[in-house]
Enzyme design. Structure first.
Site, PDB file in Angstrom:
ATOM      1  N   ARG A  76       9.807 -58.814  44.375  1.00 21.34           N
ATOM      2  CA  ARG A  76       8.621 -59.651  44.169  1.00 21.34           C
ATOM      3  C   ARG A  76       8.513 -60.142  42.725  1.00 21.34           C
ATOM      4  NH1 ARG A  76       4.619 -56.213  48.241  1.00 21.34           N
ATOM      5  NH2 ARG A  76       5.076 -57.536  50.039  1.00 21.34           N
ATOM      6  N   LYS A 107       6.657 -52.204  69.059  1.00 21.67           N
ATOM      7  CA  LYS A 107       5.622 -52.289  70.093  1.00 21.67           C
ATOM      8  C   LYS A 107       5.216 -53.717  70.436  1.00 21.67           C
ATOM      9  CE  LYS A 107       3.392 -47.881  69.378  1.00 21.67           C
ATOM     10  NZ  LYS A 107       2.136 -47.250  68.990  1.00 21.67           N
ATOM     11  N   GLY A 111       9.059 -57.113  56.832  1.00 18.66           N
ATOM     12  CA  GLY A 111       9.712 -56.043  56.069  1.00 18.66           C
ATOM     13  C   GLY A 111      10.934 -55.446  56.743  1.00 18.66           C
ATOM     14  N   GLY A 139       2.562 -59.392  56.729  1.00 19.79           N
ATOM     15  CA  GLY A 139       1.397 -59.825  57.501  1.00 19.79           C
ATOM     16  C   GLY A 139       1.264 -61.340  57.558  1.00 19.79           C
TER      17      GLY A 139
HETATM   18  P1  AMP Z   1       8.156 -53.492  63.877  1.00 14.17           P
HETATM   19  O1  AMP Z   1       7.575 -52.895  62.637  1.00 14.17           O
HETATM   20  O2  AMP Z   1       7.188 -53.703  64.978  1.00 14.17           O
HETATM   21  O3  AMP Z   1       8.991 -54.731  63.590  1.00 14.17           O
HETATM   22  O4  AMP Z   1       9.130 -52.393  64.473  1.00 14.17           O
HETATM   23  C1  AMP Z   1      10.282 -51.999  63.805  1.00 14.17           C
HETATM   24  C2  AMP Z   1      10.662 -50.650  64.290  1.00 14.17           C
HETATM   25  O5  AMP Z   1      10.971 -50.698  65.669  1.00 14.17           O
HETATM   26  C3  AMP Z   1      11.880 -50.103  63.599  1.00 14.17           C
HETATM   27  O6  AMP Z   1      11.489 -48.983  62.875  1.00 14.17           O
HETATM   28  C4  AMP Z   1      12.806 -49.744  64.739  1.00 14.17           C
HETATM   29  O7  AMP Z   1      13.429 -48.500  64.548  1.00 14.17           O
HETATM   30  C5  AMP Z   1      11.886 -49.672  65.924  1.00 14.17           C
HETATM   31  N1  AMP Z   1      12.585 -49.877  67.192  1.00 14.17           N
HETATM   32  C6  AMP Z   1      13.326 -50.932  67.528  1.00 14.17           C
HETATM   33  N2  AMP Z   1      13.855 -50.767  68.748  1.00 14.17           N
HETATM   34  C7  AMP Z   1      13.445 -49.561  69.212  1.00 14.17           C
HETATM   35  C8  AMP Z   1      13.639 -48.841  70.421  1.00 14.17           C
HETATM   36  N3  AMP Z   1      14.405 -49.336  71.400  1.00 14.17           N
HETATM   37  N4  AMP Z   1      13.051 -47.647  70.538  1.00 14.17           N
HETATM   38  C9  AMP Z   1      12.284 -47.160  69.524  1.00 14.17           C
HETATM   39  N5  AMP Z   1      12.047 -47.794  68.382  1.00 14.17           N
HETATM   40  C10 AMP Z   1      12.618 -48.985  68.213  1.00 14.17           C
END
Ligand code: AMP
Length: 396
Positions: free
Chosen positions: A39, A197, A354, A377
């Site tokens: 940054r 999620k 990130g 965000g």
């Molecule tokens: P996000 O912050 O929503 O972009 O989620 C990123 C996180 O999702 C990372 O830490 C990944 O390890 C996790 N992730 C991705 N695919 C899977 C999966 N199939 N099962 C569990 N965690 C996952």
């Protein structure tokens, strides 16, 4: 594309003018040292250009979450020396107790950092008295912090209504890149949405199905979609309560002629740790005690073929649990395909968030994408199709 915001090119004569420049200096620190100076480096171009033109540059930024209280651990005095090192010229720390007095003594071309904007409770409330206090310190306002633009705070939004307002170089590059990726993109457009999620990215998915030609869903969130389609996902991360919502998104995609790509082969394991025994199976062959942790090789190859037919790609979220080998395989492979297509000139690729930046760095291809946004965000809200207050204020 006609731009609807003004940049440093539109500022006219700035010599001797006091220019308030909102930057994102919210860097991670450990034991008094900055652990990632991305940054700080991103702020250099605008600050240096204005200083070279003879402006008195007063950098505004927040640091941590002091919640309107003075907190020496979150003083921007801690970031002044590191920023000076990256900028390669002296930087003065401006205590906000006597900011006007200090600024009055600044020479043309001098650079200062004002104390943490969030020490004032009015900053996050966008309080008129805070906006007035800050506006009195400058003649012109530059917002260079896209990553803070989803917040309507005094230093990110309010000031743009009080002083002549311009986008800094970093903000300008970000807005141009985002416009190419989703505002006025060349079709076909593919979006990769991954991550843990569905619940955190519902608005992103709903917005994208109406914008893109191919929606590639990976990561833990794909499991909820697979479950909605009747797949038994075993022990996988899955939001079973959201399968109805997943179906609605699939229906909306259908109506909008957006092709949704879900994995049809997957990499599964019984334990979530580095290098456990794994199987690559069809999604219909996941055992009750197994977890889906990555997209399989056949699906990854098919996704690469999709990208080869596209002109634009926007990417947020990893395809698998990429921090834990070997579940980074699909993400790295598809990222390399996207990077190669970008280098060939057939694809405009924009990625952000990130985890996504970390994954692209892991793949060694962050530099080969057309644009990588480090905003978390703000990037997501932009992918949701929301107007960001800090950007909207520049577009008045
Ligand atoms: P996000 O912050 O929503 O972009 O989620 C990123 C996180 O999702 C990372 O830490 C990944 O390890 C996790 N992730 C991705 N695919 C899977 C999966 N199939 N099962 C569990 N965690 C996952």
């Amino acid at each position: 594309m006609a731009r609807n915001f003004r940049t440093l090119d539109d500022m006219g004569e700035v010599t001797g003018k006091r220019v308030l420049v909102r930057e994102d200096l919210n860097v991670p620190m450990a034991d008094g040292a900055v652990t990632d100076d991305t940054r700080l480096r991103a702020a250099v171009q605008t600050v240096a250009e204005l200083a070279d033109k003879g402006a008195k540059v007063i950098v505004l930024a927040h640091f941590g979450r002091p919640k309107g209280q003075r907190n020496p651990e979150m003083s921007l005095a801690l970031v002044t020396r590191p920023f000076e090192a990256v900028l390669g010229r002296p930087v003065r720390f401006i205590d906000d107790q006597d900011a006007a007095g200090v600024i009055a003594t600044m020479a043309e071309g001098e650079v200062g950092i004002l104390e943490n904007t969030r020490f004032d409770a009015g900053e996050e409330k966008n309080a008129p008295e805070t906006v007035d206090r800050l506006a009195a310190l400058g003649d012109l306002y530059v917002n260079d912090a896209f990553s803070a633009a989803h917040r309507a705070h005094a230093s990110t939004e309010g000031l743009a209504h009080k002083l002549p307002a311009f986008a800094g170089r970093q903000m300008e590059a970000e807005l141009d890149a985002l416009d190419k990726a989703l505002g006025n993109p060349e079709h076909p457009v593919a979006a990769v949405v991954g991550g843990a999620k569905v619940s955190t990215k519902l608005d992103v998915l709903k917005h994208l199905v109406a914008q893109v030609d191919h929606l590639i869903i990976g990561g833990g969130m794909a499991n909820t979609f697979l479950a909605a389609r009747g797949v038994n996902v075993g022990k996988s991360l899955c939001e079973h309560d959201l399968t109805g919502t997943a179906e609605e998104i699939l229906d909306a995609a259908d109506k909008a002629n957006c092709t949704v790509h879900l994995p049809y082969d997957v990499v599964v394991a019984k334990e979530f740790r580095a290098n456990p025994p794994v199987r690559t199976v069809n999604v219909h062959e996941v055992a009750e005690d197994e977890m889906i942790l990555d997209v399989g090789p056949a699906a990854t190859e098919a996704l690469a073929d999709v990208l080869k037919t596209c002109r634009t790609l926007v990417w947020n979220g990893p395809l698998g649990a990429f921090e834990t080998p070997p579940f980074d395989t699909a993400t790295i492979s598809l990222a390399r395909t996207a990077a190669a297509l970008t280098k060939e000139g057939s694809l405009v690729s924009v990625a952000g968030g990130g985890d996504t930046v970390a994954a692209l760095n892991q793949a060694g291809v962050a530099g080969d994408f057309s644009f990588v946004s480090t905003a978390g965000g703000a990037f997501l809200e932009w992918m949701e199709g929301k107007a960001l207050p800090g950007v909207a204020a520049l577009q008045r």
